[in-house]
Design a protein around this motif. Structure first.
Motif, PDB file in Angstrom:
ATOM      1  N   TYR A  39      67.385 113.764  15.597  1.00  0.00           N
ATOM      2  CA  TYR A  39      67.451 114.978  14.732  1.00  0.00           C
ATOM      3  C   TYR A  39      68.540 116.013  14.349  1.00  0.00           C
ATOM      4  CZ  TYR A  39      65.105 118.175  11.827  1.00  0.00           C
ATOM      5  OH  TYR A  39      64.892 119.272  10.896  1.00  0.00           O
ATOM      6  N   ALA A  40      69.783 116.482  13.426  1.00  0.00           N
ATOM      7  CA  ALA A  40      70.512 116.598  13.348  1.00  0.00           C
ATOM      8  C   ALA A  40      70.227 117.533  11.640  1.00  0.00           C
ATOM      9  CB  ALA A  40      71.716 115.599  13.232  1.00  0.00           C
ATOM     10  N   VAL A  41      70.253 118.661  11.372  1.00  0.00           N
ATOM     11  CA  VAL A  41      70.115 119.160   9.940  1.00  0.00           C
ATOM     12  C   VAL A  41      70.553 120.568  10.789  1.00  0.00           C
ATOM     13  CG1 VAL A  41      67.726 118.015  10.007  1.00  0.00           C
ATOM     14  CG2 VAL A  41      67.562 119.936  10.704  1.00  0.00           C
ATOM     15  N   ASP A  42      71.176 121.009   9.509  1.00  0.00           N
ATOM     16  CA  ASP A  42      71.320 123.035  10.366  1.00  0.00           C
ATOM     17  C   ASP A  42      70.135 123.526   9.317  1.00  0.00           C
ATOM     18  OD1 ASP A  42      74.751 122.660  10.085  1.00  0.00           O
ATOM     19  OD2 ASP A  42      74.811 122.054   7.732  1.00  0.00           O
ATOM     20  N   PRO A  43      69.934 124.411  10.181  1.00  0.00           N
ATOM     21  CA  PRO A  43      68.696 125.016  10.301  1.00  0.00           C
ATOM     22  C   PRO A  43      68.973 126.332   9.015  1.00  0.00           C
ATOM     23  CG  PRO A  43      70.045 126.129  12.386  1.00  0.00           C
ATOM     24  CD  PRO A  43      70.353 124.832  11.461  1.00  0.00           C
ATOM     25  N   LEU A  44      66.992 125.908   7.857  1.00  0.00           N
ATOM     26  CA  LEU A  44      66.974 126.572   7.248  1.00  0.00           C
ATOM     27  C   LEU A  44      67.655 128.459   6.603  1.00  0.00           C
ATOM     28  CD1 LEU A  44      64.345 124.743   6.136  1.00  0.00           C
ATOM     29  CD2 LEU A  44      66.543 124.112   4.714  1.00  0.00           C
ATOM     30  N   ARG A  66      59.135 126.890   8.728  1.00  0.00           N
ATOM     31  CA  ARG A  66      59.998 125.437   8.207  1.00  0.00           C
ATOM     32  C   ARG A  66      60.597 124.786   9.213  1.00  0.00           C
ATOM     33  NH1 ARG A  66      61.761 125.466   2.538  1.00  0.00           N
ATOM     34  NH2 ARG A  66      61.553 123.344   2.257  1.00  0.00           N
ATOM     35  N   ASP A  67      61.578 124.798   9.151  1.00  0.00           N
ATOM     36  CA  ASP A  67      63.019 124.909  10.502  1.00  0.00           C
ATOM     37  C   ASP A  67      61.454 123.644  11.253  1.00  0.00           C
ATOM     38  OD1 ASP A  67      64.896 125.234   9.150  1.00  0.00           O
ATOM     39  OD2 ASP A  67      65.436 126.962  10.716  1.00  0.00           O
ATOM     40  N   ALA A  68      60.765 124.609  11.975  1.00  0.00           N
ATOM     41  CA  ALA A  68      59.661 124.248  13.098  1.00  0.00           C
ATOM     42  C   ALA A  68      58.536 123.108  12.316  1.00  0.00           C
ATOM     43  CB  ALA A  68      58.912 124.976  13.960  1.00  0.00           C
ATOM     44  N   GLU A  69      58.454 123.291  11.322  1.00  0.00           N
ATOM     45  CA  GLU A  69      57.691 122.301  10.717  1.00  0.00           C
ATOM     46  C   GLU A  69      58.489 121.552  10.545  1.00  0.00           C
ATOM     47  OE1 GLU A  69      56.138 124.446   7.151  1.00  0.00           O
ATOM     48  OE2 GLU A  69      54.785 125.832   9.005  1.00  0.00           O
ATOM     49  N   HIS A  70      59.617 121.320   9.953  1.00  0.00           N
ATOM     50  CA  HIS A  70      60.200 120.327   9.743  1.00  0.00           C
ATOM     51  C   HIS A  70      60.791 119.208  11.079  1.00  0.00           C
ATOM     52  CE1 HIS A  70      62.828 121.252   6.048  1.00  0.00           C
ATOM     53  NE2 HIS A  70      60.872 121.007   5.601  1.00  0.00           N
ATOM     54  N   LEU A  71      60.806 120.272  11.961  1.00  0.00           N
ATOM     55  CA  LEU A  71      61.187 119.142  13.097  1.00  0.00           C
ATOM     56  C   LEU A  71      60.091 118.712  14.007  1.00  0.00           C
ATOM     57  CD1 LEU A  71      63.211 117.654  16.312  1.00  0.00           C
ATOM     58  CD2 LEU A  71      62.606 121.119  16.481  1.00  0.00           C
ATOM     59  N   ALA A  72      59.166 119.461  13.343  1.00  0.00           N
ATOM     60  CA  ALA A  72      57.511 118.080  14.178  1.00  0.00           C
ATOM     61  C   ALA A  72      57.336 116.867  13.401  1.00  0.00           C
ATOM     62  CB  ALA A  72      56.291 119.399  14.143  1.00  0.00           C
ATOM     63  N   GLU A 124      64.078 117.356   0.714  1.00  0.00           N
ATOM     64  CA  GLU A 124      63.685 117.069   1.828  1.00  0.00           C
ATOM     65  C   GLU A 124      64.953 117.275   3.049  1.00  0.00           C
ATOM     66  OE1 GLU A 124      60.985 116.758   3.727  1.00  0.00           O
ATOM     67  OE2 GLU A 124      60.087 117.167   2.195  1.00  0.00           O
ATOM     68  N   THR A 125      66.662 116.475   1.921  1.00  0.00           N
ATOM     69  CA  THR A 125      67.980 117.249   3.159  1.00  0.00           C
ATOM     70  C   THR A 125      68.212 117.812   2.445  1.00  0.00           C
ATOM     71  OG1 THR A 125      67.994 115.029   0.998  1.00  0.00           O
ATOM     72  CG2 THR A 125      67.452 114.095   3.140  1.00  0.00           C
ATOM     73  N   SER A 126      68.627 118.755   2.192  1.00  0.00           N
ATOM     74  CA  SER A 126      68.943 120.125   1.467  1.00  0.00           C
ATOM     75  C   SER A 126      70.183 120.991   2.867  1.00  0.00           C
ATOM     76  CB  SER A 126      68.227 120.911   0.898  1.00  0.00           C
ATOM     77  OG  SER A 126      67.244 121.946   1.166  1.00  0.00           O
ATOM     78  N   ASN A 127      69.065 120.897   4.105  1.00  0.00           N
ATOM     79  CA  ASN A 127      70.186 120.968   5.199  1.00  0.00           C
ATOM     80  C   ASN A 127      70.834 120.266   5.676  1.00  0.00           C
ATOM     81  OD1 ASN A 127      67.718 119.814   5.683  1.00  0.00           O
ATOM     82  ND2 ASN A 127      67.005 121.048   7.128  1.00  0.00           N
TER      83      ASN A 127
END
Length: 151
Positions: A39-44, A66-72, A124-127
């Motif tokens: 899992y590799a994204v820039d935090p919103l 939202r970051d936490a929800e996306h990770l979950a 969904e992939t904006s980060n």
């Protein structure tokens, strides 16, 4: 024939991550390889409206949530795909920034990297940085399989 024992898959909260994971899992079966979904994204909460790296103080709690929800959500997708019992699938999270360079560093430990084509229209992939593929391939020198966003 090249030996593939470690496959690294870029994972985010989008449903397309599952397609990448399934491709990697299918390849892994033929090589008896281990697959790591990272899992590799820039935090919103670090992205501003102008795409610069600065916190948006007024929206910080919402964006962190939202970051936490996306990770979950991503983790749930992974766990459903992994299933019960022994599996060649492993989960990892990349918290380093800048993301693209840090992911390329992790790719150095893989024999193959599975990435997804960037789709600028997908919220969904904006980060996920648009240059993740190029940075990973150039920075790691590892072979990469890019799964198109169109399927």
């Amino acid at each position: 024939m090249t030996e593939i024992s470690r496959i690294l898959v870029h994972f985010d909260a989008s449903p397309r991550s599952l397609a990448r994971l399934r491709v990697a899992r299918s390849l892994a079966g033929g090589f008896d390889a281990q697959v790591t979904a990272m899992y590799a994204v820039d935090p919103l909460h670090q992205l501003s409206v102008f795409g610069q790296w600065e916190p948006m103080a007024s929206n910080l709690p919402k964006l962190q949530q939202r970051d936490a929800e996306h990770l979950a959500s991503a983790r749930r997708q992974f766990e459903r795909e992994r299933g019960d019992g022994p599996s060649p699938l492993q989960w990892a999270e990349l918290g380093a920034t800048p993301l693209a360079g840090a992911f390329a560093d992790q790719a150095l430990f893989a024999d193959l990297v599975v990435l997804g084509q960037h789709d600028a229209r997908d919220a969904e992939t904006s980060n996920v940085p648009a240059d993740l593929i190029a940075t990973t391939v150039i920075g790691s020198g590892r072979p990469a399989l890019v799964v198109p966003y169109a399927g």
